[in-house]
Design a protein around this motif. Structure first.
Motif, PDB file in Angstrom:
ATOM      1  N   ASP A 134       0.822  -1.209   0.000  1.00  0.00           N
ATOM      2  CA  ASP A 134       0.000   0.000   0.000  1.00  0.00           C
ATOM      3  C   ASP A 134       0.857   1.260   0.000  1.00  0.00           C
ATOM      4  O   ASP A 134       0.480   2.285  -0.591  1.00  0.00           O
ATOM      5  CB  ASP A 134      -0.946   0.000   1.199  1.00  0.00           C
ATOM      6  CG  ASP A 134      -2.160  -0.901   0.990  1.00  0.00           C
ATOM      7  OD1 ASP A 134      -2.576  -1.065  -0.178  1.00  0.00           O
ATOM      8  OD2 ASP A 134      -2.689  -1.438   1.969  1.00  0.00           O
ATOM      9  N   SER A 137       1.935   1.829  -3.564  1.00  0.00           N
ATOM     10  CA  SER A 137       0.851   2.440  -4.330  1.00  0.00           C
ATOM     11  C   SER A 137       0.759   3.931  -4.054  1.00  0.00           C
ATOM     12  O   SER A 137       0.596   4.742  -4.978  1.00  0.00           O
ATOM     13  CB  SER A 137      -0.487   1.773  -3.977  1.00  0.00           C
ATOM     14  OG  SER A 137      -0.537   0.449  -4.425  1.00  0.00           O
ATOM     15  N   GLN A 138       0.875   4.299  -2.777  1.00  0.00           N
ATOM     16  CA  GLN A 138       0.731   5.706  -2.408  1.00  0.00           C
ATOM     17  C   GLN A 138       1.830   6.579  -2.995  1.00  0.00           C
ATOM     18  O   GLN A 138       1.574   7.704  -3.428  1.00  0.00           O
ATOM     19  CB  GLN A 138       0.717   5.823  -0.880  1.00  0.00           C
ATOM     20  CG  GLN A 138       0.509   7.237  -0.373  1.00  0.00           C
ATOM     21  CD  GLN A 138       0.338   7.304   1.128  1.00  0.00           C
ATOM     22  OE1 GLN A 138       0.112   6.288   1.783  1.00  0.00           O
ATOM     23  NE2 GLN A 138       0.450   8.500   1.693  1.00  0.00           N
ATOM     24  N   GLU A 140       4.120   5.624  -5.537  1.00  0.00           N
ATOM     25  CA  GLU A 140       4.501   5.368  -6.921  1.00  0.00           C
ATOM     26  C   GLU A 140       3.333   5.453  -7.901  1.00  0.00           C
ATOM     27  O   GLU A 140       3.536   5.730  -9.076  1.00  0.00           O
ATOM     28  CB  GLU A 140       5.152   3.986  -7.043  1.00  0.00           C
ATOM     29  CG  GLU A 140       6.568   3.910  -6.499  1.00  0.00           C
ATOM     30  CD  GLU A 140       7.563   4.657  -7.384  1.00  0.00           C
ATOM     31  OE1 GLU A 140       8.075   4.078  -8.353  1.00  0.00           O
ATOM     32  OE2 GLU A 140       7.801   5.855  -7.107  1.00  0.00           O
ATOM     33  N   ALA A 141       2.104   5.188  -7.445  1.00  0.00           N
ATOM     34  CA  ALA A 141       0.969   5.145  -8.361  1.00  0.00           C
ATOM     35  C   ALA A 141       0.111   6.396  -8.320  1.00  0.00           C
ATOM     36  O   ALA A 141      -0.628   6.664  -9.279  1.00  0.00           O
ATOM     37  CB  ALA A 141       0.092   3.926  -8.057  1.00  0.00           C
ATOM     38  N   VAL A 142       0.159   7.168  -7.243  1.00  0.00           N
ATOM     39  CA  VAL A 142      -0.635   8.389  -7.159  1.00  0.00           C
ATOM     40  C   VAL A 142      -0.064   9.427  -8.116  1.00  0.00           C
ATOM     41  O   VAL A 142       1.139   9.689  -8.131  1.00  0.00           O
ATOM     42  CB  VAL A 142      -0.665   8.922  -5.711  1.00  0.00           C
ATOM     43  CG1 VAL A 142      -1.308  10.304  -5.654  1.00  0.00           C
ATOM     44  CG2 VAL A 142      -1.431   7.942  -4.819  1.00  0.00           C
ATOM     45  N   ASN A 327      -3.228  -1.383 -13.001  1.00  0.00           N
ATOM     46  CA  ASN A 327      -2.858   0.004 -12.756  1.00  0.00           C
ATOM     47  C   ASN A 327      -2.112   0.554 -13.970  1.00  0.00           C
ATOM     48  O   ASN A 327      -1.421  -0.185 -14.676  1.00  0.00           O
ATOM     49  CB  ASN A 327      -1.984   0.086 -11.505  1.00  0.00           C
ATOM     50  CG  ASN A 327      -1.551   1.498 -11.183  1.00  0.00           C
ATOM     51  OD1 ASN A 327      -0.410   1.880 -11.424  1.00  0.00           O
ATOM     52  ND2 ASN A 327      -2.469   2.286 -10.669  1.00  0.00           N
ATOM     53  N   GLY A 336       0.442   0.381  -8.889  1.00  0.00           N
ATOM     54  CA  GLY A 336      -0.689   0.468  -7.979  1.00  0.00           C
ATOM     55  C   GLY A 336      -1.575  -0.758  -8.029  1.00  0.00           C
ATOM     56  O   GLY A 336      -1.240  -1.790  -8.625  1.00  0.00           O
ATOM     57  N   ARG A 348      -4.804  -4.458  -2.317  1.00  0.00           N
ATOM     58  CA  ARG A 348      -4.434  -3.046  -2.327  1.00  0.00           C
ATOM     59  C   ARG A 348      -5.660  -2.190  -2.645  1.00  0.00           C
ATOM     60  O   ARG A 348      -6.484  -2.555  -3.473  1.00  0.00           O
ATOM     61  CB  ARG A 348      -3.332  -2.795  -3.362  1.00  0.00           C
ATOM     62  CG  ARG A 348      -1.999  -3.415  -2.989  1.00  0.00           C
ATOM     63  CD  ARG A 348      -0.968  -3.246  -4.080  1.00  0.00           C
ATOM     64  NE  ARG A 348      -1.290  -4.010  -5.269  1.00  0.00           N
ATOM     65  CZ  ARG A 348      -0.542  -4.038  -6.372  1.00  0.00           C
ATOM     66  NH1 ARG A 348       0.560  -3.312  -6.426  1.00  0.00           N
ATOM     67  NH2 ARG A 348      -0.894  -4.775  -7.405  1.00  0.00           N
ATOM     68  N   LEU A 351      -6.634   3.855  -5.006  1.00  0.00           N
ATOM     69  CA  LEU A 351      -6.442   5.134  -4.347  1.00  0.00           C
ATOM     70  C   LEU A 351      -6.941   6.301  -5.197  1.00  0.00           C
ATOM     71  O   LEU A 351      -6.974   6.211  -6.431  1.00  0.00           O
ATOM     72  CB  LEU A 351      -4.959   5.346  -4.033  1.00  0.00           C
ATOM     73  CG  LEU A 351      -4.319   4.338  -3.081  1.00  0.00           C
ATOM     74  CD1 LEU A 351      -2.829   4.636  -2.939  1.00  0.00           C
ATOM     75  CD2 LEU A 351      -4.993   4.357  -1.720  1.00  0.00           C
ATOM     76  N   THR A 354      -5.370   7.980  -9.044  1.00  0.00           N
ATOM     77  CA  THR A 354      -4.707   6.892  -9.758  1.00  0.00           C
ATOM     78  C   THR A 354      -5.482   6.582 -11.034  1.00  0.00           C
ATOM     79  O   THR A 354      -6.635   6.992 -11.204  1.00  0.00           O
ATOM     80  CB  THR A 354      -4.581   5.618  -8.904  1.00  0.00           C
ATOM     81  OG1 THR A 354      -5.885   5.149  -8.506  1.00  0.00           O
ATOM     82  CG2 THR A 354      -3.735   5.874  -7.669  1.00  0.00           C
TER      83      THR A 354
END
Length: 395
Positions: A134, A137-138, A140-142, A327, A336, A348, A351, A354
């Motif tokens: 998680d 994701s926060q 690298e994917a946001v 993602n 993500g 996951r 978010l 994303t």
């Protein structure tokens, strides 16, 4: 690296810290989160620990003692394996619950970068290792506002390219009166045409695109080549999977799949399969939209369940052989949450800010249907970013 944001996330997750470890670039996630050079010469193990509060710490080999100098924190050096082990213990001496690029039972293999031996050693000195999935994701994917805008720019160009591709196929198969058709049209001819169209618009892509007909449309990662490609003819069932992004360092992809028939109406089976896939796609879209509208967390596996249940209830569960979506970021398959409860049980959270695909499919021996759209999210809202296919294309 945004140290303040990382430490805030660690405290909110009740974690004592996040331990990064790399050797020979085995963990590209670490380079991404920390902002390290992905091409730096790394021949010795390094460790970087970010505590929930306080100053980070580094452990590096004396041969490569400057490897982490771009990052804040005190530095310790080692040469021997004995010094390394003592250094790790000292790095983590007052910490207990530590995040790493690890997934229990390898359930989310996309973040399983740390070797089993390292996990065993850390557990042996009393550390509880939990997944950083998680956190990854926060951080690298946001997406930033600039990245979201880059997706929209790619979407506008690719939607037009796809429309033009259908027309190009029709033009080639049915040339205007008085103009002879010089050569047959193949799947690969159209791949080349699409690549040239993407290039003209300043877009770049990874592999592909995919243009396939009839039974080839049931091969989810089919790649026609100059030596191996089927002709495109009247009466064929056709699939085009097309993706690209702007050629800039932070741009993100737009990725779509459409299907159609050439010179005829769809058969009853083709229409049934398309309608089922369309309903499955729309069910996943609705699940995500409703969750975001209600400010309710939704996990990747839940969106997959929404699509998969439609296909299962229609009797085609065995013909839906991949996850519902992935993602999307600077890489076509981003870091993500994926929409997946088949290949993995992806817990996951999807978010805000994303991007991801929704692309259920049903694949029969004679043809396959996949309908792919992309979604973006912000707090309180989720939406489809481009055109949505509602009927099989007629060429």
């Amino acid at each position: 690296m945004n140290l303040d944001a990382i430490q805030t996330a660690l405290r909110e997750s009740a974690l004592d810290g996040w331990l990064f470890y790399d050797h020979h670039h085995r963990d590209p996630i670490a380079a991404g989160v920390l902002g390290l050079d992905p091409k730096a010469h790394v021949t010795r193990r390094w460790y970087y620990f970010i505590p929930a509060t306080g100053e980070p710490s580094k452990l590096v080999h004396r041969i490569e003692q400057g490897r982490l100098d771009c990052l804040p924190g005190a530095k310790t050096q080692y040469s021997s394996w004995q010094e390394l082990r003592a250094g790790i213990e000292n790095l983590l001496q007052n910490q207990k619950k530590i995040a790493m690029q690890y997934s229990p039972d390898n359930d989310i293999m996309y973040v399983s970068m740390v070797d089993a031996g390292t996990i065993e050693f850390l557990r042996g000195i009393g550390k509880e290792i939990v997944s950083s999935a998680d956190l990854v994701s926060q951080f690298e994917a946001v997406l930033t506002a600039e990245q979201i805008a880059s997706h929209s720019a790619a979407q506008r160009e690719i939607d037009v390219i796809l429309i033009t591709a259908w027309a190009e196929i029709a033009r080639h198969l049915r040339p205007p009166s008085g103009i002879d058709r010089v050569e047959s049209l193949t799947e690969y001819n159209m791949v080349v045409w699409l690549r040239e169209a993407l290039r003209r618009e300043g877009l770049v892509w990874e592999n592909g695109p995919d243009v396939s007909v009839n039974s080839n449309t049931s091969d989810q990662h089919y790649e026609p080549s100059a030596e191996h490609a089927a002709p495109i003819r009247e009466g064929d069932f056709l699939l085009i999977d097309l993706w690209g992004r702007l050629d800039t360092p932070s741009a993100i992809f737009y990725d779509i799949t459409w299907t159609g028939v050439i010179g005829r109406d769809p058969s009853k089976k083709e229409q049934l399969i398309f309608d089922t896939v369309r309903r499955a796609r729309d069910s996943a879209i609705s699940a995500v939209q409703q969750a975001f509208a209600a400010n309710r967390p939704i996990h990747g596996f839940e969106a997959d369940d929404a699509a998969r249940s439609v296909i299962r209830d229609a009797g085609f569960a065995e013909n839906f052989v991949h996850r519902t979506g992935h993602n999307i970021a600077h890489e076509i398959h981003g870091p993500g949450a994926h929409l997946d409860n088949l290949e993995t049980h992806d817990e996951r959270r999807i978010l805000p800010n994303t991007c991801f695909s929704v692309e259920p499919g049903i694949y029969l021996p004679e043809f396959g249907v996949r309908s792919e759209i992309n979604m973006l999210t912000v707090p309180g809202k989720a939406w489809v970013t481009g055109r949505i296919q509602q009927e099989l294309v007629r060429i």
